[in-house]
Write a protein that holds these residues in place. Structure first.
Motif, short mmCIF file in Angstrom:
data_model
loop_
_atom_site.label_atom_id
_atom_site.label_comp_id
_atom_site.label_asym_id
_atom_site.label_seq_id
_atom_site.Cartn_x
_atom_site.Cartn_y
_atom_site.Cartn_z
N ARG A 168 0.83 -1.21 0.00
CA ARG A 168 0.00 0.00 0.00
C ARG A 168 0.86 1.26 0.00
NH1 ARG A 168 -2.30 1.27 4.16
NH2 ARG A 168 -1.35 -0.16 5.67
N PHE A 169 2.04 1.17 0.56
CA PHE A 169 2.91 2.33 0.64
C PHE A 169 3.64 2.60 -0.67
CE2 PHE A 169 2.04 1.25 4.96
CZ PHE A 169 2.07 2.45 5.65
N LEU A 170 3.44 1.74 -1.65
CA LEU A 170 4.03 1.95 -2.97
C LEU A 170 2.99 2.40 -3.99
CD1 LEU A 170 6.38 -1.19 -3.18
CD2 LEU A 170 6.96 1.14 -2.50
N LYS A 428 -1.89 9.81 -9.38
CA LYS A 428 -1.87 8.39 -9.05
C LYS A 428 -1.69 8.15 -7.55
CE LYS A 428 -0.11 6.91 -13.56
NZ LYS A 428 -1.30 6.09 -13.92
N PHE A 429 -1.18 9.15 -6.84
CA PHE A 429 -1.02 9.03 -5.40
C PHE A 429 -2.34 9.42 -4.73
CE2 PHE A 429 3.20 9.66 -7.10
CZ PHE A 429 3.99 8.79 -6.36
N THR A 430 -3.32 8.56 -4.85
CA THR A 430 -4.67 8.93 -4.41
C THR A 430 -5.00 8.45 -3.01
OG1 THR A 430 -5.50 6.95 -5.51
CG2 THR A 430 -5.57 9.00 -6.76
N VAL A 431 -4.41 7.33 -2.60
CA VAL A 431 -4.79 6.71 -1.33
C VAL A 431 -3.68 6.92 -0.30
CG1 VAL A 431 -5.43 4.58 -0.16
CG2 VAL A 431 -6.16 4.98 -2.53
N GLU A 432 -4.04 7.50 0.84
CA GLU A 432 -3.07 7.65 1.93
C GLU A 432 -2.92 6.30 2.63
OE1 GLU A 432 -1.04 9.97 3.01
OE2 GLU A 432 -1.59 11.22 1.29
N ASN A 438 6.10 -1.03 10.24
CA ASN A 438 7.32 -1.83 10.29
C ASN A 438 8.39 -1.13 9.46
OD1 ASN A 438 7.02 -2.64 7.47
ND2 ASN A 438 5.45 -4.10 8.17
N ASP A 439 9.60 -1.66 9.47
CA ASP A 439 10.71 -1.03 8.77
C ASP A 439 10.47 -0.98 7.26
OD1 ASP A 439 12.06 -0.48 11.06
OD2 ASP A 439 13.51 -2.13 10.88
N ARG A 440 9.86 -2.01 6.71
CA ARG A 440 9.58 -2.02 5.27
C ARG A 440 8.66 -0.86 4.91
NH1 ARG A 440 8.94 -7.04 7.07
NH2 ARG A 440 6.66 -6.98 6.95
N GLN A 441 7.61 -0.68 5.70
CA GLN A 441 6.65 0.39 5.42
C GLN A 441 7.27 1.76 5.66
OE1 GLN A 441 3.06 -0.44 7.63
NE2 GLN A 441 2.78 -2.44 6.66
N ARG A 442 8.14 1.86 6.66
CA ARG A 442 8.80 3.15 6.90
C ARG A 442 9.70 3.51 5.73
NH1 ARG A 442 7.92 1.75 12.32
NH2 ARG A 442 9.51 0.10 12.35
N ALA A 443 10.44 2.53 5.23
CA ALA A 443 11.31 2.80 4.08
C ALA A 443 10.49 3.15 2.85
CB ALA A 443 12.19 1.58 3.80
N ALA A 444 9.41 2.39 2.60
CA ALA A 444 8.55 2.66 1.45
C ALA A 444 7.90 4.03 1.57
CB ALA A 444 7.48 1.58 1.32
N ASN A 445 7.54 4.44 2.78
CA ASN A 445 6.91 5.74 2.98
C ASN A 445 7.89 6.87 2.70
OD1 ASN A 445 4.34 6.89 3.74
ND2 ASN A 445 5.38 7.74 5.52
N ILE A 446 9.15 6.68 3.08
CA ILE A 446 10.18 7.68 2.75
C ILE A 446 10.32 7.81 1.24
CG2 ILE A 446 12.67 8.13 2.83
CD1 ILE A 446 12.68 6.88 5.63
N TYR A 447 10.36 6.67 0.57
CA TYR A 447 10.44 6.66 -0.90
C TYR A 447 9.24 7.36 -1.52
CZ TYR A 447 9.54 4.41 -5.47
OH TYR A 447 9.21 4.15 -6.77
N ARG A 448 8.04 7.00 -1.06
CA ARG A 448 6.80 7.57 -1.61
C ARG A 448 6.74 9.07 -1.39
NH1 ARG A 448 1.34 8.44 -0.02
NH2 ARG A 448 -0.17 7.70 -1.57
N ASP A 449 7.05 9.51 -0.17
CA ASP A 449 7.03 10.95 0.12
C ASP A 449 8.01 11.70 -0.76
OD1 ASP A 449 5.10 10.59 2.04
OD2 ASP A 449 6.46 10.75 3.75
N GLY A 450 9.17 11.11 -0.98
CA GLY A 450 10.16 11.75 -1.84
C GLY A 450 9.70 11.89 -3.27
N GLN A 451 9.03 10.84 -3.79
CA GLN A 451 8.52 10.89 -5.16
C GLN A 451 7.48 11.99 -5.31
OE1 GLN A 451 9.69 8.10 -7.73
NE2 GLN A 451 11.12 8.89 -6.22
N MET A 452 6.57 12.10 -4.34
CA MET A 452 5.55 13.14 -4.40
C MET A 452 6.18 14.53 -4.27
SD MET A 452 2.16 11.64 -2.47
CE MET A 452 2.97 11.26 -0.93
N ALA A 453 7.18 14.66 -3.41
CA ALA A 453 7.83 15.97 -3.24
C ALA A 453 8.51 16.41 -4.53
CB ALA A 453 8.86 15.89 -2.10
#
Length: 614
Positions: A168-170, A428-432, A438-453
């Motif tokens: 979901r974080f991707l 495409k980033f429609t769903v929060e 967990n660590d996987r989701q934290r890493a994916a969230n950093i990646y996702r936030d960076g892409q949107m920024a």
């Protein structure tokens, strides 16, 4: 390579260092973790070099804990601190020797390393994966057993471990669930084909299950080096690693995006290799490391020196969070090398392709990188110069295909079309996904936030640039329906003729386009010298028609008689003809350009540029 998500591990304590670096009167103690201590001593016994100031304290007390490299005293600048002989490196030549009855080559249509052309064949990457599986199955009988023992048992990369909740974080990212599942399927197909080939050739692959192959393949994405590093007289740079251990992910539908985590290159020297010891160092952006390539060994030298009690890092090269997450399973919140991949395979005509060949090209075909602080890559903007070129732009483009600017009209059209592409991607980033758990989701969230920024910053830059150009040129070289309606005489005539006296009313009645065409007709009949000069120039590309089509005749007959009767001071006179309206409509549709969104329904503000090149 055991970096924690988003940040390097905490500094080692004095007690850690003391436990790891005991007296060396009889033997060297590298780590309080038995497996790591045995591993380091195996390295030394087989010709590797580890500077006496270095130890490898574990992250925690767990037996399978990873370790980091720490200094127990300062190391001067210019000092070699680790090296490993070629004999310890797991490379394609060793994999090929392990499966003598199978051909290993970069391209199934090319010859193998020793010139054999027999089939079936394995790609170098697949062969190395199966070789790693073979050595793992040998257990303590493998020469590389001490190395294999300290390797991670699992990985936090999307291809290896992400479940549906993690995925979901991707959502919205290039590396979304569909792409990840596609890559997993490709890896599995590679394994299935390899098992079939090796079995048919009489090679023993018993025990080489999909889970083990997937583990080996992930090792390569997270730890491998390019084989070129084993050869002398090759200029070294950190970006050499980019070609092997960073599986990148394309935008939807593009078949030309890089997939270095799964493909074998056409260059033998860029084949993957696992390099024990050197692959144990964590990543820190911009860490200054010198690669030392000898006849029989590969090593690292510190550029700035190492202080007492600090972790020793490698520099994997300028890697985005997408690359870090895909290859290693972590991301950096303030990654100076973060970028967003735009995969854009254009459909170009023959003449357009000939112009494109004379423009700067991306290093990987159809792949462009956006960064947070930078503008659009020049290779991308010049492509859009072609895609948005009007008939009057094309001679300018052919004369100087690589120019930063072709015309005012082309600059605005390029900026707007790039803006629309990015807004489409951002939608495409429609769903929060919620708070990571967990660590996987934290890493994916950093990646996702960076892409949107990155996308939001690029959208803002384009909007600002369009606004700047409009503010500078509106009413001078650029004319929109808003510009036209600021002319009091024309606005009054429009209100009388079309029963719409404001821009909003024109958009609501969907008459903005035809009114702007009527505005062009009026300027042709009454315009000043600047307008006359542009009409003379543009007639080179759009000659005045002797006759026009039936649809324009119908439009003229439907609109002009009432307009001339209601506002004769603007729309009256026998010089108003279907041919004039047809010509104005051609200029409007072929020389105009969208420059801004008018409303949330997707309707755009259209502009005509009357710039004449010097």
């Amino acid at each position: 390579m055991h970096t924690m998500v988003g940040q390097p591990p905490p500094a080692a304590s004095t007690s850690d260092l003391n436990r790891c670096h005991r007296t060396m009167a009889t033997a060297r103690q590298f780590s309080t973790n038995e497996a790591w201590n045995d591993y380091c001593n195996w390295l030394i016994a087989n010709g590797a070099f580890i500077h006496e100031a270095l130890v490898f304290p574990p992250y925690n007390s767990e037996p399978d804990s990873g370790a980091r490299c720490i200094t127990t005293w300062a190391v001067p600048a210019g000092t070699r601190f680790v090296s490993v002989p070629h004999a310890l490196i797991l490379d394609v030549s060793k994999a090929s020797a392990a499966f003598p009855s199978v051909t290993v080559c970069n391209d199934i249509s090319s010859k193998s390393f020793d010139g054999r052309t027999s089939t079936p064949t394995l790609t170098p990457r697949a062969a190395l994966c199966f070789f790693i599986c073979q050595q793992k199955l040998l257990g303590e009988r493998s020469f590389w057993a001490p190395y294999l023992r300290i390797l991670p048992r699992e990985f936090d990369t999307p291809l290896y471990k992400f479940d549906d909740d993690d995925m979901r974080f991707l959502d919205g990212c290039n590396m979304d669930a569909n792409v990840v599942e596609g890559k997993r399927a490709a890896w599995k197909a590679e394994w299935e084909q390899g098992v079939e080939i090796l079995t048919a050739a009489g090679e023993d692959v018993e025990g080489c299950c999909w889970e083990l192959f997937r583990w080996a393949a992930t090792l390569l994405t997270s730890r491998c080096f390019p084989e070129v590093l084993m050869y002398e007289n090759v200029v070294q740079a950190p970006q050499l690693q980019r070609n092997l251990n960073e599986p990148q992910f394309e935008m939807e539908g593009d078949q030309n995006a890089p997939d270095s985590g799964m493909r074998a290159t056409g260059d033998r020297y860029m084949n993957p290799a696992l390099v024990p010891l050197l692959d144990s160092l964590n990543h820190r952006p911009r860490e200054r490391i010198t690669w030392r390539v000898g006849k029989d060994e590969l090593g690292f030298e510190t550029v700035d020196g190492l202080q007492l009690g600090v972790e020793v890092y490698n520099n994997y090269g300028a890697k985005s969070n997408e690359e870090l997450l895909a290859g290693y399973g972590f991301a950096l919140a303030d990654n100076p090398s973060d970028s967003l991949i735009l995969a854009f395979p254009p459909r170009l005509s023959g003449p357009q392709m000939r112009i494109r060949e004379r423009q700067p090209q991306p290093s990987i075909r159809n792949i462009y990188h956006l960064t947070l602080g930078g503008g659009y890559p020049r290779e991308l903007t010049t492509l859009f110069h072609i895609l948005t070129a009007s008939p009057s732009d094309r001679p300018l483009l052919e004369a100087d295909p690589a120019a930063d600017s072709i015309s005012l009209r082309n600059s605005m059209a390029t900026e707007f079309q790039l803006l629309m592409a990015l807004k489409h991607k951002l939608r495409k980033f429609t769903v929060e996904p919620g708070e990571p758990r967990n660590d996987r989701q934290r890493a994916a969230n950093i990646y996702r936030d960076g892409q949107m920024a990155i996308l939001r910053a690029a959208v803002k830059r384009s909007e600002d640039e369009i606004a700047r150009l409009l503010a500078k040129h509106d009413g001078k070289e650029i004319f929109t329906i808003e510009t036209a309606m600021r002319d009091a005489l024309f606005a009054a005539a429009t209100d009388a003729a079309f029963e719409a006296g404001t821009v909003s009313e024109l958009f609501e009645s969907e008459q903005e386009d035809v009114v702007l065409a009527f505005f062009l007709c009026w300027k042709f009949l009454t315009g000043d010298d600047k307008w006359k000069r542009w009409f003379e120039y543009i007639a080179q590309f759009h000659p005045f028609p002797e006759e026009t089509g039936e649809d324009i005749h119908d439009l003229f007959d439907r609109l002009h008689p009432d307009a001339a009767e209601r506002a004769p001071q603007v729309f009256g006179g026998d010089r108003w003809t279907p041919e004039l309206l047809g010509w104005a409509w051609e200029l409007y549709t072929e020389e105009g350009a969208n420059v801004a969104l008018w409303d949330t329904n997707g309707r755009s503000l259209y502009a005509i540029s009357i710039e004449v090149p010097e």
